[in-house]
Scaffold this motif. Sequence first.
Motif, PDB file in Angstrom:
ATOM      1  N   GLN A  68       5.938  30.369 -17.896  1.00 32.51           N
ATOM      2  CA  GLN A  68       5.722  29.528 -17.046  1.00 32.51           C
ATOM      3  C   GLN A  68       4.214  29.355 -16.895  1.00 32.51           C
ATOM      4  O   GLN A  68       3.563  28.625 -16.840  1.00 32.51           O
ATOM      5  CB  GLN A  68       6.029  29.340 -15.706  1.00 32.51           C
ATOM      6  N   PHE A  69       3.212  30.680 -16.079  1.00 37.52           N
ATOM      7  CA  PHE A  69       1.955  30.645 -15.879  1.00 37.52           C
ATOM      8  C   PHE A  69       1.124  30.492 -17.452  1.00 37.52           C
ATOM      9  O   PHE A  69       0.289  29.875 -17.754  1.00 37.52           O
ATOM     10  CB  PHE A  69       1.550  32.047 -15.568  1.00 37.52           C
ATOM     11  N   ALA A  70       2.193  30.292 -18.679  1.00 33.55           N
ATOM     12  CA  ALA A  70       0.898  30.543 -19.589  1.00 33.55           C
ATOM     13  C   ALA A  70       0.880  28.774 -20.154  1.00 33.55           C
ATOM     14  O   ALA A  70      -0.115  28.546 -20.683  1.00 33.55           O
ATOM     15  CB  ALA A  70       2.527  31.419 -21.099  1.00 33.55           C
ATOM     16  N   ILE A  71       2.663  28.519 -20.172  1.00 38.30           N
ATOM     17  CA  ILE A  71       1.809  26.789 -20.318  1.00 38.30           C
ATOM     18  C   ILE A  71       1.342  25.872 -18.818  1.00 38.30           C
ATOM     19  O   ILE A  71       0.402  25.496 -19.310  1.00 38.30           O
ATOM     20  CB  ILE A  71       3.178  26.233 -20.046  1.00 38.30           C
ATOM     21  N   GLY A  72       1.054  26.621 -17.986  1.00 38.92           N
ATOM     22  CA  GLY A  72      -0.018  25.920 -16.166  1.00 38.92           C
ATOM     23  C   GLY A  72      -1.644  27.094 -16.956  1.00 38.92           C
ATOM     24  O   GLY A  72      -2.056  25.629 -16.831  1.00 38.92           O
ATOM     25  N   THR A  73      -1.355  27.533 -17.558  1.00 38.11           N
ATOM     26  CA  THR A  73      -2.442  28.268 -18.460  1.00 38.11           C
ATOM     27  C   THR A  73      -3.179  27.030 -19.246  1.00 38.11           C
ATOM     28  O   THR A  73      -4.405  26.574 -19.294  1.00 38.11           O
ATOM     29  CB  THR A  73      -3.219  29.351 -19.151  1.00 38.11           C
ATOM     30  N   LEU A  74      -2.630  26.754 -20.466  1.00 41.47           N
ATOM     31  CA  LEU A  74      -2.896  25.666 -21.375  1.00 41.47           C
ATOM     32  C   LEU A  74      -2.734  24.447 -20.689  1.00 41.47           C
ATOM     33  O   LEU A  74      -4.564  24.143 -21.754  1.00 41.47           O
ATOM     34  CB  LEU A  74      -1.944  25.789 -22.431  1.00 41.47           C
ATOM     35  N   ILE A  75      -2.640  23.804 -19.966  1.00 43.09           N
ATOM     36  CA  ILE A  75      -2.962  22.587 -19.471  1.00 43.09           C
ATOM     37  C   ILE A  75      -3.962  23.045 -19.043  1.00 43.09           C
ATOM     38  O   ILE A  75      -4.588  21.744 -18.562  1.00 43.09           O
ATOM     39  CB  ILE A  75      -1.247  22.221 -18.310  1.00 43.09           C
ATOM     40  N   THR A  76      -3.889  23.673 -17.843  1.00 41.48           N
ATOM     41  CA  THR A  76      -6.052  23.253 -16.799  1.00 41.48           C
ATOM     42  C   THR A  76      -6.706  24.145 -17.504  1.00 41.48           C
ATOM     43  O   THR A  76      -7.534  23.088 -17.264  1.00 41.48           O
ATOM     44  CB  THR A  76      -5.188  24.750 -15.546  1.00 41.48           C
ATOM     45  N   MET A  77      -5.944  24.797 -18.302  1.00 43.23           N
ATOM     46  CA  MET A  77      -8.276  25.082 -19.472  1.00 43.23           C
ATOM     47  C   MET A  77      -8.056  23.551 -20.428  1.00 43.23           C
ATOM     48  O   MET A  77      -8.908  23.532 -21.116  1.00 43.23           O
ATOM     49  CB  MET A  77      -7.229  26.311 -20.712  1.00 43.23           C
ATOM     50  N   PHE A  78      -6.816  23.265 -20.630  1.00 41.52           N
ATOM     51  CA  PHE A  78      -7.582  22.171 -22.148  1.00 41.52           C
ATOM     52  C   PHE A  78      -7.792  20.853 -20.839  1.00 41.52           C
ATOM     53  O   PHE A  78      -9.310  19.818 -21.462  1.00 41.52           O
ATOM     54  CB  PHE A  78      -5.975  21.327 -22.091  1.00 41.52           C
ATOM     55  N   PHE A  79      -7.448  20.729 -19.527  1.00 41.37           N
ATOM     56  CA  PHE A  79      -8.242  20.127 -18.104  1.00 41.37           C
ATOM     57  C   PHE A  79      -9.664  20.420 -18.279  1.00 41.37           C
ATOM     58  O   PHE A  79     -10.336  19.076 -17.993  1.00 41.37           O
ATOM     59  CB  PHE A  79      -7.359  20.708 -17.161  1.00 41.37           C
ATOM     60  N   ILE A  80     -10.164  21.352 -18.224  1.00 43.21           N
ATOM     61  CA  ILE A  80     -11.231  22.213 -17.970  1.00 43.21           C
ATOM     62  C   ILE A  80     -12.037  20.815 -19.390  1.00 43.21           C
ATOM     63  O   ILE A  80     -13.239  20.829 -19.106  1.00 43.21           O
ATOM     64  CB  ILE A  80     -11.667  23.661 -18.038  1.00 43.21           C
ATOM     65  N   MET A  81     -11.380  21.512 -20.873  1.00 43.66           N
ATOM     66  CA  MET A  81     -12.479  21.117 -21.659  1.00 43.66           C
ATOM     67  C   MET A  81     -12.192  19.638 -21.544  1.00 43.66           C
ATOM     68  O   MET A  81     -13.667  18.810 -22.131  1.00 43.66           O
ATOM     69  CB  MET A  81     -11.496  21.365 -22.768  1.00 43.66           C
ATOM     70  N   THR A  82     -11.164  18.667 -21.129  1.00 40.71           N
ATOM     71  CA  THR A  82     -11.042  17.488 -21.259  1.00 40.71           C
ATOM     72  C   THR A  82     -12.611  16.644 -19.894  1.00 40.71           C
ATOM     73  O   THR A  82     -13.223  15.486 -20.353  1.00 40.71           O
ATOM     74  CB  THR A  82      -9.646  16.951 -20.942  1.00 40.71           C
ATOM     75  N   MET A  83     -12.641  17.989 -18.871  1.00 41.56           N
ATOM     76  CA  MET A  83     -14.126  17.295 -18.068  1.00 41.56           C
ATOM     77  C   MET A  83     -15.338  17.369 -19.127  1.00 41.56           C
ATOM     78  O   MET A  83     -16.594  17.658 -18.220  1.00 41.56           O
ATOM     79  CB  MET A  83     -13.957  17.901 -17.430  1.00 41.56           C
ATOM     80  N   ASP A  84     -15.547  17.511 -19.693  1.00 38.19           N
ATOM     81  CA  ASP A  84     -16.160  18.378 -20.520  1.00 38.19           C
ATOM     82  C   ASP A  84     -17.307  19.270 -19.750  1.00 38.19           C
ATOM     83  O   ASP A  84     -18.514  19.583 -19.612  1.00 38.19           O
ATOM     84  CB  ASP A  84     -17.679  17.809 -20.845  1.00 38.19           C
ATOM     85  N   GLN A  85     -16.403  20.504 -19.126  1.00 36.91           N
ATOM     86  CA  GLN A  85     -16.771  21.659 -17.869  1.00 36.91           C
ATOM     87  C   GLN A  85     -16.581  22.807 -18.967  1.00 36.91           C
ATOM     88  O   GLN A  85     -17.108  24.072 -17.992  1.00 36.91           O
ATOM     89  CB  GLN A  85     -15.815  21.763 -16.890  1.00 36.91           C
TER      90      GLN A  85
END
Length: 314
Positions: A68-85
């Motif tokens: 579950q934490f791995a899936i959360g990591t995928l989502i949140t890290m992808f979120f950082i990428m989409t924010m251009d950060q």
Amino acid sequence: MEDIRIPVGAWADTVFDWLKDNLGWLFDFITVVVRLLVEGLTTVLVDLHPLVIIIILAFLGWLVRSWQFAIGTLITMFFIMTMDQWVSAMQTLALVVLAALVAVIIAIPVGILAARNDTVSAIVKPILDFMQTMPAFVYLIPAVTFFSIGVVPGLVSTVIFALPPGVRFTELGIRGVDKETVEAGYAFGATPRQILRGVQIPLATPTIMAGINQVIMLALAMAVIAGIVGADGLGKNVVEAVATQNLPLGVEAGLGVVILAIYLDRVTAALGTAKDYPNSLLGALKRRRATAANTRAAAEPDTVEEVEIVRTQS
């Protein structure tokens, strides 16, 4: 009556000038080494495709904590990428990893020495008190004085700021080991070094890992403040957002810091007890080995009579 003033600042300035004049070669060496390490790790993290880094981070999260934490990591890290950060986040991650690594390399031996020697402990404690009560921004002043502007003073000040918990928790863990267990080791003829490696450190590992967790959290907090002296990363974006009143940039950089902080906190908190998490990959491997061991034990004859029966039947 004239006011009495002790020129502590002037004395400190004199000491700093003397250090710069006599130890300039050492500061130059540290500058070169730190810059090479930070730039090298940053280059690796930035040059690799973001999805590769995200998958690696997610796998590490699954390995020590849960899927579950791995899936959360995928989502949140992808979120950082989409924010251009993403680039800024990797620059911050590189700074935090290296600063925490240096701090741990220094803190654990000092903590072990303090735990085994009361004199060392008495000397180290007031120094740690001073380091922990000093405001974080103050560390930037001597760091800039010795290393100029850039990532080097940011890393050096981060190491100094994050060091105390590692020393304290290591000493606490070693001292907290049951004395009867240690005495039993000595009774069997173990040397102090063998006691340390085979008894004290393994039993103190959860406490030491808690200290490492705090080191990493403080390193991340200081890495953001280090943006003031020009260290690249999310901290520099936060400073720029404050200076220019750029709310969108500040929110995006702040969210990036929060995501990195949560990830590093959860992973480092689970490292010492990864096998105890039922949904972690290490936990699953532990259960599988335990099941296999129980199966083998059940299949093996327990008594001499059972062995004779098996031989007779065969």
